[in-house]
Design an enzyme around this catalytic site. Sequence first.
Site, PDB file in Angstrom:
ATOM      1  N   LYS A  26      85.362  30.134  78.549  1.00 41.75           N
ATOM      2  CA  LYS A  26      84.569  29.194  77.742  1.00 41.75           C
ATOM      3  C   LYS A  26      83.349  28.669  78.506  1.00 41.75           C
ATOM      4  CE  LYS A  26      87.174  24.952  78.732  1.00 41.75           C
ATOM      5  NZ  LYS A  26      86.066  24.289  79.448  1.00 41.75           N
ATOM      6  N   THR A  27      83.513  28.380  79.807  1.00 45.02           N
ATOM      7  CA  THR A  27      82.377  27.875  80.579  1.00 45.02           C
ATOM      8  C   THR A  27      81.292  28.929  80.683  1.00 45.02           C
ATOM      9  OG1 THR A  27      83.845  26.430  81.845  1.00 45.02           O
ATOM     10  CG2 THR A  27      81.662  26.842  82.762  1.00 45.02           C
ATOM     11  N   ASP A  71      81.421  20.394  75.905  1.00 46.46           N
ATOM     12  CA  ASP A  71      82.602  21.090  76.421  1.00 46.46           C
ATOM     13  C   ASP A  71      83.853  20.244  76.185  1.00 46.46           C
ATOM     14  OD1 ASP A  71      84.108  22.986  77.717  1.00 46.46           O
ATOM     15  OD2 ASP A  71      83.471  22.422  79.739  1.00 46.46           O
ATOM     16  N   GLU A  72      85.020  20.877  76.135  1.00 53.13           N
ATOM     17  CA  GLU A  72      86.319  20.198  76.000  1.00 53.13           C
ATOM     18  C   GLU A  72      86.321  19.207  74.827  1.00 53.13           C
ATOM     19  OE1 GLU A  72      88.691  21.315  77.625  1.00 53.13           O
ATOM     20  OE2 GLU A  72      88.096  21.925  79.645  1.00 53.13           O
ATOM     21  N   ARG A 127      98.069  27.836  83.759  1.00 62.74           N
ATOM     22  CA  ARG A 127      97.334  27.687  85.020  1.00 62.74           C
ATOM     23  C   ARG A 127      97.605  28.877  85.931  1.00 62.74           C
ATOM     24  NH1 ARG A 127      93.819  25.556  83.060  1.00 62.74           N
ATOM     25  NH2 ARG A 127      95.030  25.975  81.186  1.00 62.74           N
ATOM     26  N   GLN A 185      95.262  22.603  74.238  1.00 65.08           N
ATOM     27  CA  GLN A 185      95.195  21.969  75.548  1.00 65.08           C
ATOM     28  C   GLN A 185      94.801  20.492  75.443  1.00 65.08           C
ATOM     29  OE1 GLN A 185      93.598  24.506  78.849  1.00 65.08           O
ATOM     30  NE2 GLN A 185      92.966  25.854  77.186  1.00 65.08           N
TER      31      GLN A 185
END
Length: 590
Positions: A28-29, A211-212, A544, A242
């Site tokens: 995503k980044t 973002d997020e 993770r 998330q």
Amino acid sequence: MTLNPKQQEAVDHENGPLLIIAGAGSGKTKTLTARLAALLKRGIAPEAILAITFTNKAAREMIERLSHIPRKKVYTAFGEAPFIGTFHSFGARLLREEARALNRTKGFTIFDTDDSLKAMRTVMRGETWARGEWSPARALEEMNKVKNLLLNPRESLDERSLEAYERYETFLQENNAFDFNDLIQKPVQLFRNHPDISKKYEERFTHILVDEYQDVNTAQYELVKHLAKGHGNLCVVGDDAQAIYGWRYADFKNFLNFPQDWEKTCVVKLEQNYRSTAHIITAASEVIKNNVVQNPKTLWTTNDQGELIQVIGASEPEEEAEHITEIIRKKLSEKAHDIAILYRTNAQSRALESALIQAQIPYRIFGGVRFYERREIKDIVSGLRVVANPKDTISQERLLTNLPKAIARPLLQALLVSESLPPLELIRSFLETANYFEYLAQKFPNAEERIQNIKELLSYASGFQNTAEFLEQVTLLQSTDDPTHENEESHKVNLMTIHMAKGLEFDHVILSGTSEGLLPHQMSYGTKEGLEEERRLMYVAMTRAKKTLAITFTKLPSRFLYEIPPELTEFKHLHGTSRELPDEDIIYYD
């Protein structure tokens, strides 16, 4: 950047609202950064682009990926470059420009949590209604709720709380200060009460990226809505699976409802995972699909299947911790590194730390005492805050309380008449005037460690010419930005809560304490919403891991373990012969 077809689709979208649903490890980044670069390539003015992240780490990563673009290197300011920074850093810069509208000067102080608590104690001191269980900490939490949820204090607070709130707000104004939550709430208030200011920033930033987005609270949601309402060029990226910060007032329904809030939204799903093995991705997907309230997605990967997930039962936390050290010892003997132990609550680290110490395995607590919350750093920062804002009585009081009067009084006198020097020179002046190194040597047995911390601060300060900007960054920095963490050896074992692990990845992950009552936590039993957030925590922890995942529990295994397909796991109990988890129907009652 090389992009897959879905990532490219998100990058190529032109105008109008765009929702990028990005599964764990789906890049995503990279996608968000590529979209920003594409906007610049299309000729969008750099200063018209606003990119908001949730952490300074994410902002730095975006800036580093854009380093090939011949633009200014300083992105975190309004000017000739895109603004790339956190919600709070954006709010702080906006308030610097509009301080007069809120009866502040540009040199205002930003109170952190400790400062805010001291301020609340000050305004409540001596009052009969400020006694008993109604503590300053509890009053401050009510203030935080009002600000994060944009509540009307006169409608949502009782008479006692309202008086404390109004006194606290007056104290902030008299001290030429804002608290951390003000950095979002106050810009929203400005936009609501001053249409001219709202229009100014709406026209300044014609393309907004967030973002997020699943983690935004009501105040952050309203801030973005005001900025984008005129043009609708809003791109948000996130993953509702998330969303784990409900306790911090985040509302992931803002993410789920985005297409209803913004007409003609283009929705792009990033479902290819680049991080984890196929077994890990399949197992995590099987767990999270049991949540009812979500935006379904199907994660897939071309990575190898990888090893089976280890599920290990123990009788007591000490036995569990000892077995975890054995797992780690074996990994280290195989030259493995990048190992993390994750757990639900900080209290769970006790047995783990004891076992690691006994096994002589080096480790660090990630997100422990924050660098900028260490006493010697806060003393020096308080001194600089007095120079930048002489009305800041909280910082003055800290120096008078922490330092001997023979040091504090002449130091304050010198600070209050200091010239506007770069932060590096001001720190050196503070150290010399207070003879601070000698003071540390006489007062603390770990003075050398504290001096090393100050040297780290000096190194960081050397990159700034403006004290106000330096102080702003210091206040906004988070525990993951601790400079003492930057150069630590990667072979050390990392211990952290699952919440702290959000946004990180490790080759080898051990999820400890996956027991009923811990994950899901017993406090979540009362509501379906609470249990679903706990399942999202489990999902975040599992995703993770890049190469291997081990999950341990004591006593009753978590209900979430039963949601992992047995064929993806290798189970053993340290005191049993069974190769399967106990029968779920026997041990759980709804």
